[in-house]
Scaffold this motif. Structure first.
Motif, PDB file in Angstrom:
ATOM      1  N   GLY A 247      47.777  32.266  44.223  1.00 52.46           N
ATOM      2  CA  GLY A 247      46.658  31.806  43.428  1.00 52.46           C
ATOM      3  C   GLY A 247      47.334  30.797  42.225  1.00 52.46           C
ATOM      4  O   GLY A 247      47.141  29.562  41.959  1.00 52.46           O
ATOM      5  N   VAL A 248      48.511  31.292  41.869  1.00 51.98           N
ATOM      6  CA  VAL A 248      49.525  30.714  40.883  1.00 51.98           C
ATOM      7  C   VAL A 248      50.047  29.596  41.662  1.00 51.98           C
ATOM      8  O   VAL A 248      50.037  28.271  40.645  1.00 51.98           O
ATOM      9  N   THR A 249      50.709  29.754  42.726  1.00 47.81           N
ATOM     10  CA  THR A 249      51.720  28.674  43.207  1.00 47.81           C
ATOM     11  C   THR A 249      50.606  27.479  43.541  1.00 47.81           C
ATOM     12  O   THR A 249      51.082  26.382  43.406  1.00 47.81           O
ATOM     13  N   VAL A 250      49.566  27.720  44.237  1.00 47.44           N
ATOM     14  CA  VAL A 250      48.714  26.742  44.621  1.00 47.44           C
ATOM     15  C   VAL A 250      48.300  25.893  43.715  1.00 47.44           C
ATOM     16  O   VAL A 250      48.006  24.784  43.626  1.00 47.44           O
ATOM     17  N   THR A 251      47.755  26.762  42.307  1.00 52.77           N
ATOM     18  CA  THR A 251      47.345  25.907  41.141  1.00 52.77           C
ATOM     19  C   THR A 251      48.574  24.984  40.811  1.00 52.77           C
ATOM     20  O   THR A 251      48.272  24.087  40.254  1.00 52.77           O
ATOM     21  N   HIS A 252      49.613  25.448  40.718  1.00 51.35           N
ATOM     22  CA  HIS A 252      50.699  24.651  40.274  1.00 51.35           C
ATOM     23  C   HIS A 252      50.718  23.296  41.255  1.00 51.35           C
ATOM     24  O   HIS A 252      50.964  22.268  40.546  1.00 51.35           O
ATOM     25  N   MET A 257      49.648  17.217  42.032  1.00 50.47           N
ATOM     26  CA  MET A 257      49.572  16.286  42.598  1.00 50.47           C
ATOM     27  C   MET A 257      48.099  15.717  42.239  1.00 50.47           C
ATOM     28  O   MET A 257      47.619  14.788  42.962  1.00 50.47           O
ATOM     29  N   LEU A 258      47.589  15.977  41.192  1.00 48.81           N
ATOM     30  CA  LEU A 258      46.069  15.641  40.699  1.00 48.81           C
ATOM     31  C   LEU A 258      46.174  14.132  40.452  1.00 48.81           C
ATOM     32  O   LEU A 258      45.217  13.410  40.997  1.00 48.81           O
ATOM     33  N   ASP A 259      47.214  13.472  39.931  1.00 52.36           N
ATOM     34  CA  ASP A 259      47.178  12.214  39.433  1.00 52.36           C
ATOM     35  C   ASP A 259      47.182  11.331  40.640  1.00 52.36           C
ATOM     36  O   ASP A 259      46.497  10.402  40.894  1.00 52.36           O
ATOM     37  N   ASP A 260      48.026  11.816  41.704  1.00 51.50           N
ATOM     38  CA  ASP A 260      48.247  10.962  42.781  1.00 51.50           C
ATOM     39  C   ASP A 260      46.687  11.102  43.652  1.00 51.50           C
ATOM     40  O   ASP A 260      46.190  10.091  44.440  1.00 51.50           O
ATOM     41  N   SER A 266      41.288  10.967  47.050  1.00 53.38           N
ATOM     42  CA  SER A 266      41.481  11.760  48.066  1.00 53.38           C
ATOM     43  C   SER A 266      41.383  13.018  47.685  1.00 53.38           C
ATOM     44  O   SER A 266      41.391  13.385  46.447  1.00 53.38           O
ATOM     45  N   PHE A 267      41.284  14.075  48.549  1.00 55.83           N
ATOM     46  CA  PHE A 267      41.415  15.496  48.257  1.00 55.83           C
ATOM     47  C   PHE A 267      41.917  16.144  49.491  1.00 55.83           C
ATOM     48  O   PHE A 267      42.080  15.564  50.603  1.00 55.83           O
ATOM     49  N   VAL A 268      42.578  17.437  49.306  1.00 56.03           N
ATOM     50  CA  VAL A 268      43.199  18.060  50.501  1.00 56.03           C
ATOM     51  C   VAL A 268      42.534  19.501  50.511  1.00 56.03           C
ATOM     52  O   VAL A 268      42.416  20.201  49.662  1.00 56.03           O
ATOM     53  N   THR A 269      42.170  20.098  51.874  1.00 54.83           N
ATOM     54  CA  THR A 269      41.591  21.205  52.028  1.00 54.83           C
ATOM     55  C   THR A 269      43.018  21.858  52.534  1.00 54.83           C
ATOM     56  O   THR A 269      43.717  21.350  53.268  1.00 54.83           O
ATOM     57  N   LEU A 270      42.999  23.081  52.233  1.00 60.60           N
ATOM     58  CA  LEU A 270      44.451  23.878  52.398  1.00 60.60           C
ATOM     59  C   LEU A 270      44.235  25.370  52.578  1.00 60.60           C
ATOM     60  O   LEU A 270      43.525  26.110  51.831  1.00 60.60           O
ATOM     61  N   ILE A 271      44.833  25.891  53.566  1.00 56.66           N
ATOM     62  CA  ILE A 271      45.104  27.242  53.631  1.00 56.66           C
ATOM     63  C   ILE A 271      46.539  27.585  53.498  1.00 56.66           C
ATOM     64  O   ILE A 271      47.411  27.085  53.956  1.00 56.66           O
ATOM     65  N   ASP A 272      46.962  28.507  52.493  1.00 51.03           N
ATOM     66  CA  ASP A 272      48.432  28.825  52.025  1.00 51.03           C
ATOM     67  C   ASP A 272      48.516  30.247  52.276  1.00 51.03           C
ATOM     68  O   ASP A 272      47.804  30.708  51.667  1.00 51.03           O
ATOM     69  N   LEU A 273      49.265  30.722  52.997  1.00 50.96           N
ATOM     70  CA  LEU A 273      49.237  32.203  53.434  1.00 50.96           C
ATOM     71  C   LEU A 273      50.622  32.619  53.369  1.00 50.96           C
ATOM     72  O   LEU A 273      51.698  32.041  53.957  1.00 50.96           O
ATOM     73  N   ALA A 274      50.715  33.955  52.873  1.00 52.05           N
ATOM     74  CA  ALA A 274      52.023  34.416  52.975  1.00 52.05           C
ATOM     75  C   ALA A 274      51.837  36.067  53.526  1.00 52.05           C
ATOM     76  O   ALA A 274      50.743  36.861  53.320  1.00 52.05           O
ATOM     77  N   LEU A 275      52.862  36.214  54.522  1.00 55.07           N
ATOM     78  CA  LEU A 275      52.644  37.416  55.427  1.00 55.07           C
ATOM     79  C   LEU A 275      53.891  38.239  55.149  1.00 55.07           C
ATOM     80  O   LEU A 275      55.030  37.629  55.605  1.00 55.07           O
ATOM     81  N   ASP A 276      53.714  39.738  54.738  1.00 55.82           N
ATOM     82  CA  ASP A 276      54.841  40.505  54.738  1.00 55.82           C
ATOM     83  C   ASP A 276      55.126  40.936  56.070  1.00 55.82           C
ATOM     84  O   ASP A 276      54.222  41.625  56.793  1.00 55.82           O
ATOM     85  N   LEU A 277      56.377  40.752  56.758  1.00 57.69           N
ATOM     86  CA  LEU A 277      56.407  40.955  58.079  1.00 57.69           C
ATOM     87  C   LEU A 277      56.620  42.470  58.329  1.00 57.69           C
ATOM     88  O   LEU A 277      56.694  43.024  59.561  1.00 57.69           O
ATOM     89  N   GLU A 278      56.777  43.347  57.245  1.00 58.70           N
ATOM     90  CA  GLU A 278      57.094  44.778  57.466  1.00 58.70           C
ATOM     91  C   GLU A 278      55.771  45.561  57.520  1.00 58.70           C
ATOM     92  O   GLU A 278      55.526  46.302  58.157  1.00 58.70           O
ATOM     93  N   SER A 279      54.971  45.016  56.466  1.00 53.33           N
ATOM     94  CA  SER A 279      53.817  45.916  56.327  1.00 53.33           C
ATOM     95  C   SER A 279      52.508  45.283  56.850  1.00 53.33           C
ATOM     96  O   SER A 279      51.479  45.835  57.265  1.00 53.33           O
ATOM     97  N   GLY A 312      42.177  18.538  44.123  1.00 56.88           N
ATOM     98  CA  GLY A 312      41.956  17.125  43.631  1.00 56.88           C
ATOM     99  C   GLY A 312      40.348  17.058  43.709  1.00 56.88           C
ATOM    100  O   GLY A 312      40.013  15.635  43.197  1.00 56.88           O
ATOM    101  N   ILE A 313      39.693  17.928  43.341  1.00 54.39           N
ATOM    102  CA  ILE A 313      37.942  17.711  43.075  1.00 54.39           C
ATOM    103  C   ILE A 313      38.129  17.729  41.735  1.00 54.39           C
ATOM    104  O   ILE A 313      37.342  16.815  41.059  1.00 54.39           O
ATOM    105  N   LEU A 314      38.369  18.841  40.966  1.00 47.35           N
ATOM    106  CA  LEU A 314      38.368  19.066  39.607  1.00 47.35           C
ATOM    107  C   LEU A 314      39.518  19.454  38.999  1.00 47.35           C
ATOM    108  O   LEU A 314      40.398  19.992  39.291  1.00 47.35           O
ATOM    109  N   PRO A 315      39.806  18.787  37.627  1.00 44.86           N
ATOM    110  CA  PRO A 315      41.245  18.770  37.278  1.00 44.86           C
ATOM    111  C   PRO A 315      41.680  20.237  36.591  1.00 44.86           C
ATOM    112  O   PRO A 315      42.663  20.646  36.766  1.00 44.86           O
TER     113      PRO A 315
END
Length: 397
Positions: A247-252, A257-260, A266-279, A312-315
């Motif tokens: 949530g922190v990294t995507v918000t950053h 990118m907000l100004d661009d 335009s806006f971007v739909t996104l799925i950002d995922l981190a998977l721990d390969l051990e657990s 890109g929807i709300l600042p």
């Protein structure tokens, strides 16, 4: 010396086109066919002179084959490099052309005009031929010049799109990932030469970081925004592998990118995922996509989604991380909404996509089936899929 410099500049421009000598160019073919009909001529062509050879990206009325450039009318057209068409009414009576092999083979009349790239350098010709001596009427000449201008736009645009398509494809992961019991791979099929979908994945510090985005719109503009978003997400990889909340990294990324996005409307739909390969624990942010499906080892589809808005929807938006665990034999699929065009009932996509995932023998066969579905239907949007398969015990063995 001037001629040598000019020839070198033209050759560099031809090389810069990146135009494939082998293969079809349907946009140009449409123009050469129309030229034969509109001007009542038996033959028409787009001709490229390339290192002493003439070859034909498009030809109508004859079977094209490369020939020495000096054996063509077009070498004179490019040498004169004028803004007016070169018109040859009767080649048999013209000492410049009467000895050309094509004249001996029956060509008698020719009209040609240089086609220029965005720098103004002549890189090809648009031309029509007749077997009888003739001169175009003023109306036909105007139509010829209109067709040549159209061919010029298509030639430059198609080559730029081909280059853009190659560049965009080069930004995608170059190979699948196989780490222990995990397989990861994806595909991206743009509706146009380039598209606004993108995906990315990499493994660092035992963490798989996967992103899949869909930019509003199609074509070059969407592709540029997609490339910028991918780059921004790549910049968070070290933080993601260190366990920083997505949530922190995507918000950053969204803030950066907000100004661009606002300027591009335009806006971007996104799925950002981190998977721990051990657990097997996956953390993800769903920014307005909702197209994330977990298929359990027994074939049960589980729709995963968040409640956050696209970038890109709300600042002042922020995004929240959600967790899910992947067990042995589970399969996770992220995809863009172009996949919904492949379904009879898009509202029932978890069942339909889940069946495709469960029925696949392995990840390569799943992606092959997805590509086949895309060719059988006529999707209106880019189709992008990333799959993460956790192999079962029997598969590992």
């Amino acid at each position: 010396m001037v001629g040598g410099v000019e020839d070198e500049r033209r050759q560099r421009a031809v090389d810069g086109l990146g135009l494939a000598e082998v293969g079809s160019h349907p946009r140009l073919d449409r123009i050469t066919r129309l030229a034969c009909l509109a001007l009542d001529v038996p033959m028409s062509a787009v001709t490229v002179l390339d290192r002493g050879r003439a070859w034909f990206p498009s030809a109508a009325g004859f079977e094209p084959s490369p020939m020495p450039a000096e054996d063509t009318f077009c070498s004179t057209t490019l040498a004169e490099d004028g803004d007016e068409p070169l018109a040859v009414v009767d080649a048999h009576a013209d000492p410049r052309f009467q000895d050309l092999p094509v004249v001996h083979e029956g060509v008698n009349a020719y009209v040609g005009l240089p086609l220029r790239d965005h720098t103004g350098t002549a890189v090809a010709t648009f031309c029509v031929f007749d077997t009888q001596p003739r001169e175009l009427t003023p109306e036909q000449r105007e139509a010829f010049e209109d067709l040549a201008a159209w061919a010029e736009r298509e030639l430059v645009a198609s080559t730029e799109m081909q280059q853009a398509s190659r560049v965009q494809a080069s930004l995608l992961p170059s190979r699948p990932v196989r780490v222990g019991e995990w397989d990861v791979d994806g595909l991206c099929l743009p509706a146009l030469a380039v598209g606004g979908d993108f995906y990315d994945y990499e493994v660092s510090g035992g963490v798989l970081h996967v992103s899949l985005g869909d930019v509003m719109g199609k074509g070059t503009g969407a592709a540029l925004i997609g490339a910028a978003t991918r780059t921004a997400l790549r910049g968070t990889s070290s933080a993601v592998s260190a366990g920083v909340d997505l949530g922190v990294t995507v918000t950053h990324v969204a803030r950066s990118m907000l100004d661009d996005l606002e300027r591009a409307e335009s806006f971007v739909t996104l799925i950002d995922l981190a998977l721990d390969l051990e657990s097997g624990v996956a953390r993800y942010v769903d920014a307005g996509s909702g197209l994330l499906l977990l298929v359990r080892a027994d074939g049960t589809p589980v729709r995963l989604s968040g409640r956050d808005r696209p970038l890109g929807i709300l600042p002042d938006d922020h995004w929240e991380e959600v967790e899910v665990e992947l067990g042995t034999g589970d399969r996770l699929v992220l995809f863009s909404d172009g996949v919904l065009d492949l379904l009879e009932d898009p509202d029932d996509w978890p069942r339909a996509v889940g069946a495709w995932v469960a029925e696949a023998d392995d990840l390569p066969s799943f992606l092959t089936a997805m590509a086949r579905h895309a060719t059988e239907e006529t999707p209106l949007d880019d189709i992008t899929v990333v799959a993460v398969f956790r192999q079962g015990v029997e598969e590992i063995g």
